[in-house]
Design an enzyme around this catalytic site. Sequence first.
Site, mmCIF file in Angstrom:
data_model
loop_
_atom_site.group_PDB
_atom_site.id
_atom_site.type_symbol
_atom_site.label_atom_id
_atom_site.label_comp_id
_atom_site.label_asym_id
_atom_site.label_seq_id
_atom_site.Cartn_x
_atom_site.Cartn_y
_atom_site.Cartn_z
ATOM 1 C CG HIS A 126 -1.928 3.773 3.367
ATOM 2 N ND1 HIS A 126 -3.221 3.444 3.708
ATOM 3 C CD2 HIS A 126 -1.305 2.595 3.116
ATOM 4 C CE1 HIS A 126 -3.376 2.139 3.658
ATOM 5 N NE2 HIS A 126 -2.222 1.602 3.308
ATOM 6 C CB SER A 150 -0.941 0.011 1.206
ATOM 7 O OG SER A 150 -1.729 -1.151 1.235
#
Length: 282
Positions: free
Chosen positions: A262, A209
């Site tokens: 992220h 991610s």
Amino acid sequence: MEVPLHPLVKVDQKSIGELFVNYLKSQNIVADIQVDAQGFWIRVEEEKFDQARALFQEFAVQPYHPKYQQAAWENGEAVTQLPATAFGSMFNAFLSHAGFFTLTVFSLCWLIYIAAQLGFIHSIYPPLSFFEQLSLSALLHEPWRLIGPAFLHFSLLHIAFNTMWWWQLGGSIEKLFGKSTIIHLFLLSAIISNFGQFLSTGANFGGLSGVVYAVVGFAWWSGWLMPDKGLSLSKSIVGFLLVWLLLGFVDVLPVNMANTAHLLGLVVGCLFAVILAKKHSG
């Protein structure tokens, strides 16, 4: 007022026409497909007829170029697969969209996940997880663990979501900007996002991610700074991913999110695009 359209070229397969029409729309050229007994006609506005004709000549030579799939994706269309009778098989389309490095990372993620599901999780995941305690000795002994967590996924949805974005955007970046760009972006974003997540929550995390948000940030900002490269993201896609990032931080999602990874990945991708744009302009 509706713009009058004129026939540009006839194609035998509707999927070919749809792919090219989506690309024309991304270039601000009004176009559609008209069906008649002879086949599928691509029609364009008269003012940009010559530009559209030149673009089709490029398309006919290299229909698998990532900018065409990218345009379909940005317009909210399902990524059109060219039929085997036209320009090649679906598998060739998958391979041609992404370069060697993108496909290697994609394959490694899936191979590791499948091996874990077959019962090898305890022999595969620990050596790839981030350091329990970071030290110079540990770093020199097992440096791969700085990026290792990027290859670890814990559910089918997790890996499918991450690898889809990686293949789509990472593949476009590798094709349009070169192998060196995607390799450096992967390494920087994996190391920085993993290290940040470790400082935030400890070593119990994994997933691509952070890297995915890096390629999102790169595609987003390169669309502003280097539009001639043909890579960009629609506002709706950027908005969705930013909302998803925000929801992770306010802790309302039913899954555990590596929020720090992220955010850091997104920042790395945006800054990398800025640096590359300055390099090209200089």
